[in-house]
Design an enzyme around this catalytic site. Structure first.
Site, PDB file in Angstrom:
ATOM      1  N   ARG A  41     140.275 -39.599  36.139  1.00  0.00           N
ATOM      2  CA  ARG A  41     139.418 -40.349  35.503  1.00  0.00           C
ATOM      3  C   ARG A  41     138.924 -41.165  36.575  1.00  0.00           C
ATOM      4  NH1 ARG A  41     141.102 -41.406  28.454  1.00  0.00           N
ATOM      5  NH2 ARG A  41     141.406 -39.265  28.464  1.00  0.00           N
TER       6      ARG A  41
ATOM      7  N   PHE B 175     136.274 -31.837  31.586  1.00  0.00           N
ATOM      8  CA  PHE B 175     137.739 -32.134  31.989  1.00  0.00           C
ATOM      9  C   PHE B 175     138.608 -33.477  31.970  1.00  0.00           C
ATOM     10  CE2 PHE B 175     137.615 -32.310  36.765  1.00  0.00           C
ATOM     11  CZ  PHE B 175     137.289 -31.143  36.832  1.00  0.00           C
ATOM     12  N   GLU B 176     139.513 -33.963  31.823  1.00  0.00           N
ATOM     13  CA  GLU B 176     140.139 -34.983  31.969  1.00  0.00           C
ATOM     14  C   GLU B 176     139.761 -35.599  30.468  1.00  0.00           C
ATOM     15  OE1 GLU B 176     142.738 -36.390  33.428  1.00  0.00           O
ATOM     16  OE2 GLU B 176     142.702 -34.414  35.229  1.00  0.00           O
ATOM     17  N   GLY B 177     138.687 -35.238  30.031  1.00  0.00           N
ATOM     18  CA  GLY B 177     138.576 -36.233  28.758  1.00  0.00           C
ATOM     19  C   GLY B 177     136.647 -36.098  28.701  1.00  0.00           C
TER      20      GLY B 177
END
Length: 168
Positions: free
Chosen positions: A12, A143-145
């Site tokens: 993030r 991605f990564e949330g």
């Protein structure tokens, strides 16, 4: 903190850095194009609509880089720092902003922004792959949330006591 959370924090934080690089690339592209492309007797960068887009791109690129550097400096000061909230905010905002910047770059470049590098090169023009930037940039909000998950996470963390640590 657990290993999975540390890994997410790293991802993030690296995404905003990559998005900042993409935004800087976009600024270089539009700067050159806005100075060289002429419509209605003036370089398009002199027209208010384009100048407004470029100004916002520049300001938000600066903010993206500043935010990324600030959160990275928190880790540099303390390797065990809890940056979950700050990394999530940086990830969500920088990835969404990079998408807007790439979209504005496409808009400013017009039809040439939509063309592939090979198409431009075949026509004797500078091979600038804005369409590739757009394709590559889109995944960052997922991605990564995803942005939706980031909003839920950020709101949850703000409501908790952690939010007080960033001055909210």
């Amino acid at each position: 903190r657990t290993v999975p959370l540390s890994t997410l924090n790293t991802g993030r934080l690296t995404l905003p850095a990559g998005c900042t690089g993409a935004a800087k690339r976009c600024l270089k592209i539009v700067k050159k194009w806005a100075n060289n492309r002429v419509q209605w007797g003036a370089a398009i960068g002199k027209h208010a609509a384009i100048a407004d887009k470029i100004a916002k791109m520049a300001a938000n690129t600066f903010a993206m880089e500043s935010m990324t550097l600030m959160v990275a400096s928190m880790v540099d000061k303390d390797k065990k720092a809890d940056i979950r909230l700050e990394a999530a905010i940086a990830k969500m905002w920088a990835t969404e902003e990079a998408w807007r910047i790439v979209d504005d770059t496409m808009q400013i470049r017009g039809g040439r922004g939509y063309e592939t590098e090979s198409s431009l090169k075949a026509r004797g023009e500078e091979p600038i792959g804005v369409e590739r930037l757009m394709r590559d940039c889109r995944i960052n909000t997922i991605f990564e949330g995803s942005s939706e998950i980031m909003r839920l996470f950020i709101a949850r963390e703000i409501v908790r006591a952690h939010g007080g640590e960033i001055g909210v």
